[in-house]
Write a protein that holds these residues in place. Structure first.
Motif, PDB file in Angstrom:
ATOM      1  N   LYS B 227      44.014  29.915  44.643  1.00 47.19           N
ATOM      2  CA  LYS B 227      43.162  31.107  44.700  1.00 47.19           C
ATOM      3  C   LYS B 227      44.032  32.268  45.179  1.00 47.19           C
ATOM      4  O   LYS B 227      44.603  32.227  46.259  1.00 47.19           O
ATOM      5  N   ILE B 228      44.132  33.298  44.335  1.00 46.25           N
ATOM      6  CA  ILE B 228      45.024  34.428  44.590  1.00 46.25           C
ATOM      7  C   ILE B 228      44.221  35.636  45.066  1.00 46.25           C
ATOM      8  O   ILE B 228      43.144  35.924  44.528  1.00 46.25           O
ATOM      9  N   ALA B 229      44.763  36.339  46.062  1.00 49.42           N
ATOM     10  CA  ALA B 229      44.120  37.573  46.518  1.00 49.42           C
ATOM     11  C   ALA B 229      45.062  38.744  46.313  1.00 49.42           C
ATOM     12  O   ALA B 229      46.280  38.590  46.347  1.00 49.42           O
ATOM     13  N   ILE B 293      44.840  42.128  34.560  1.00 48.12           N
ATOM     14  CA  ILE B 293      45.684  40.992  34.182  1.00 48.12           C
ATOM     15  C   ILE B 293      45.295  39.732  34.948  1.00 48.12           C
ATOM     16  O   ILE B 293      45.141  38.647  34.362  1.00 48.12           O
ATOM     17  N   LEU B 294      45.099  39.869  36.255  1.00 43.50           N
ATOM     18  CA  LEU B 294      44.756  38.673  37.032  1.00 43.50           C
ATOM     19  C   LEU B 294      43.401  38.111  36.606  1.00 43.50           C
ATOM     20  O   LEU B 294      43.192  36.896  36.617  1.00 43.50           O
ATOM     21  N   ARG B 295      42.497  38.986  36.201  1.00 47.45           N
ATOM     22  CA  ARG B 295      41.196  38.527  35.699  1.00 47.45           C
ATOM     23  C   ARG B 295      41.402  37.728  34.400  1.00 47.45           C
ATOM     24  O   ARG B 295      40.811  36.656  34.232  1.00 47.45           O
ATOM     25  N   GLU B 296      42.255  38.239  33.527  1.00 46.85           N
ATOM     26  CA  GLU B 296      42.533  37.524  32.266  1.00 46.85           C
ATOM     27  C   GLU B 296      43.191  36.171  32.541  1.00 46.85           C
ATOM     28  O   GLU B 296      42.845  35.159  31.942  1.00 46.85           O
ATOM     29  N   ALA B 300      41.765  32.534  31.641  1.00 42.27           N
ATOM     30  CA  ALA B 300      42.577  31.645  30.802  1.00 42.27           C
ATOM     31  C   ALA B 300      43.025  30.389  31.569  1.00 42.27           C
ATOM     32  O   ALA B 300      43.727  29.551  31.025  1.00 42.27           O
ATOM     33  N   GLY B 301      42.628  30.300  32.841  1.00 38.53           N
ATOM     34  CA  GLY B 301      43.000  29.127  33.640  1.00 38.53           C
ATOM     35  C   GLY B 301      44.449  29.114  34.079  1.00 38.53           C
ATOM     36  O   GLY B 301      44.981  28.080  34.488  1.00 38.53           O
ATOM     37  N   ARG B 302      45.100  30.253  34.005  1.00 37.72           N
ATOM     38  CA  ARG B 302      46.510  30.303  34.404  1.00 37.72           C
ATOM     39  C   ARG B 302      46.664  30.418  35.914  1.00 37.72           C
ATOM     40  O   ARG B 302      47.736  30.153  36.457  1.00 37.72           O
ATOM     41  N   ILE B 303      45.596  30.866  36.590  1.00 36.11           N
ATOM     42  CA  ILE B 303      45.545  30.770  38.053  1.00 36.11           C
ATOM     43  C   ILE B 303      44.240  30.080  38.404  1.00 36.11           C
ATOM     44  O   ILE B 303      43.294  30.089  37.604  1.00 36.11           O
ATOM     45  N   GLY B 304      44.183  29.485  39.586  1.00 37.44           N
ATOM     46  CA  GLY B 304      42.976  28.764  39.976  1.00 37.44           C
ATOM     47  C   GLY B 304      41.788  29.703  40.078  1.00 37.44           C
ATOM     48  O   GLY B 304      40.676  29.364  39.685  1.00 37.44           O
ATOM     49  N   GLY B 305      42.028  30.891  40.620  1.00 39.62           N
ATOM     50  CA  GLY B 305      40.938  31.852  40.755  1.00 39.62           C
ATOM     51  C   GLY B 305      41.448  33.123  41.392  1.00 39.62           C
ATOM     52  O   GLY B 305      42.517  33.142  42.005  1.00 39.62           O
ATOM     53  N   VAL B 339      41.849  31.516  50.633  1.00 35.92           N
ATOM     54  CA  VAL B 339      42.864  32.042  49.712  1.00 35.92           C
ATOM     55  C   VAL B 339      44.171  31.259  49.903  1.00 35.92           C
ATOM     56  O   VAL B 339      44.526  30.887  51.021  1.00 35.92           O
ATOM     57  N   ASP B 340      44.885  30.999  48.787  1.00 35.30           N
ATOM     58  CA  ASP B 340      46.131  30.225  48.862  1.00 35.30           C
ATOM     59  C   ASP B 340      47.383  31.087  48.819  1.00 35.30           C
ATOM     60  O   ASP B 340      48.433  30.683  49.317  1.00 35.30           O
ATOM     61  N   ALA B 341      47.316  32.238  48.145  1.00 36.65           N
ATOM     62  CA  ALA B 341      48.514  33.079  48.014  1.00 36.65           C
ATOM     63  C   ALA B 341      48.098  34.518  47.781  1.00 36.65           C
ATOM     64  O   ALA B 341      46.973  34.794  47.353  1.00 36.65           O
ATOM     65  N   VAL B 342      49.040  35.423  48.079  1.00 35.71           N
ATOM     66  CA  VAL B 342      48.718  36.850  48.030  1.00 35.71           C
ATOM     67  C   VAL B 342      49.718  37.604  47.148  1.00 35.71           C
ATOM     68  O   VAL B 342      50.919  37.369  47.220  1.00 35.71           O
ATOM     69  N   VAL B 343      49.176  38.506  46.327  1.00 33.26           N
ATOM     70  CA  VAL B 343      50.000  39.452  45.584  1.00 33.26           C
ATOM     71  C   VAL B 343      49.790  40.806  46.257  1.00 33.26           C
ATOM     72  O   VAL B 343      48.666  41.306  46.298  1.00 33.26           O
ATOM     73  N   LEU B 344      50.869  41.349  46.836  1.00 38.18           N
ATOM     74  CA  LEU B 344      50.756  42.622  47.543  1.00 38.18           C
ATOM     75  C   LEU B 344      51.564  43.677  46.805  1.00 38.18           C
ATOM     76  O   LEU B 344      52.750  43.488  46.551  1.00 38.18           O
TER      77      LEU B 344
END
Lengths: 76, 347
Positions: B227-229, B293-296, B300-305, B339-344
């Protein structure tokens, strides 16, 4: 913020244009961006190309999150 | 009379704000902006004969080419001293001042100096190789900065011995300079101790180096389950900036819900950031916060959520201790939300 988030135990990737600032601050996973007012875009490109560029940077960022690093790393 | 070349950004040249930050270097005769105050301070001892102006974003994005152009301009004038800034707490400007000054002194062997607030990222990058006069955080400290910088500039021009950082007012980091203290060490130490016990201010003579580094956290093994934030210092906010996050020196961060949002549009999101040209982010905030992009990728299942909230503040002259506090609070909330990881992202 990057450092405090990582200190709390969450892997974090920093997408930014001026990577030397990110190095100074202490981010460990750094992904270079396009420009200061549009890190994940380029208004000069047609919309579809701009989106593809953004997708590519996000992919790079996700790859960085899946890469073990031993210290500060810039993912060119 | 000593000849001085002065480097300033588009803002101090009076050309414009962020919308003009992309201008290429150019040189003009005479003093511009803060240069006039320097010339007054120099009286008849020195004069700024030429001013080089460069946009902060242009320098940051074309560092090599800009440096080369500026070196050619300075070489043509052959000044006795080169002054850059002061940049106060403006990050890009500070890095430009440091980078330009370092190139001028290394390539052209001309004495240089600049001025910055100690938290400016340019200060840590260049304090070991340049005289960086310690200034206040904002342009309100111009008079004080010009006073200190003009004195040091004249000393450099005359080839006088430059004293220790504490005597001259520059940021420490360069080679040590010995000097005699009036009071002996034991007396100074006891005075410091008494001040500390009485809760009064005191200045240590040997600050411990602050190596604040965080070890990298282990990588995500399977991003398709993570799960990405998203977090940003680029000031992206819902249109209208409901929490009124300040355009600089932000006193807060915002937390905004993204449920049902697939794209950040001109009608729904904008930036509150006052430190870069907002035109592009206001038109399409995905350029700073890549929600589309993150929504797409999520679909598409490329990220968990994708976490259904994002966190945002304005990283523009914002104090380090405030930013660290926002980071700690945000991390706590993200962990609590699984949340598992963060894009800042930063601008």
């Amino acid at each position: 913020m990057v450092k405090e988030i990582e200190r709390a135990g969450l892997p974090v990737v920093h997408i930014c244009t001026i990577t030397p600032i990110s190095m100074t601050v202490g981010a460990n996973r750094i992904v270079p961006a396009v420009g200061i007012p549009y890190p994940l875009g380029n208004p000069k490109l047609p919309a579809a190309d701009e989106k593809a560029l953004r997708a590519q940077i996000v992919e790079n960022a996700l790859a960085a999150l899946q890469t073990e690093v031993s210290g500060q790393t810039v993912f060119e | 009379m000593f000849k001085i070349v002065h480097y300033i950004n588009q803002f101090y040249a009076g050309i414009g704000g962020e919308e003009q930050a992309g201008i290429a270097p150019s040189m003009q005769g005479g003093a511009i902006g803060p240069g006039a105050a320097f010339n007054t301070a120099f009286a008849d001892a020195a004069e700024i004969t030429h001013t080089i102006v460069c946009g902060d974003s242009f320098f940051a994005e074309n560092t090599e080419a800009a440096t080369k152009q500026i070196l050619e301009m300075v070489a043509e004038i052959k000044p006795d001293v080169f002054i850059a800034g002061p940049a106060f707490n403006a990050g890009r400007y500070g890095i430009a001042c440091g980078g330009v000054a370092k190139a001028v002194t290394e390539k052209l062997e001309i004495p240089v100096l600049t001025g910055m607030f100690n938290e400016n990222p340019g200060a840590e990058m260049y304090c070991d190789s340049l005289y960086i006069v310690a200034t206040k955080a904002s342009g309100a400290g111009m008079r004080d900065a010009v006073g200190k910088m003009s004195k040091l500039a004249l000393k450099l021009a005359r080839g006088e011995k430059i004293g220790a950082s504490i005597e001259e007012g520059y940021l420490p980091g360069r080679a040590r300079v010995n000097f005699f203290e009036e009071k002996r060490g034991s007396r100074r130490a006891v005075e410091m101790l008494l001040a500390k016990m009485a809760g009064k201010p005191f200045v240590t003579e040997f600050p411990m180096p602050a190596f604040d580094r965080v070890a990298p956290v282990a990588a995500i093994s399977d991003i398709t389950k993570a799960k990405i934030a998203m977090v940003t210092s680029g000031g992206i906010v819902p249109k209208g900036n409901p929490d009124r996050i300040e355009s600089s020196s932000a006193s807060k961060y915002g937390e905004y819900d993204l449920s049902g949002v697939n794209d950040l549009t001109e009608a729904t999101y904008e930036t509150a950031h006052g430190g870069y040209d907002p035109v592009y982010a206001n038109k399409d905030s995905d350029r700073v916060l890549p929600l589309d992009i993150l929504r797409e990728f999520e679909q598409a299942g490329r990220i968990g959520g994708l976490h259904n909230k994002f966190y945002t503040t304005v990283g523009n002259g914002t104090a380090v201790k405030d930013s660290a506090e926002y980071g700690r609070e945000i991390a706590e909330k993200l962990l609590a939300d699984g949340v598992d990881a963060v894009v800042l992202t930063s601008t």
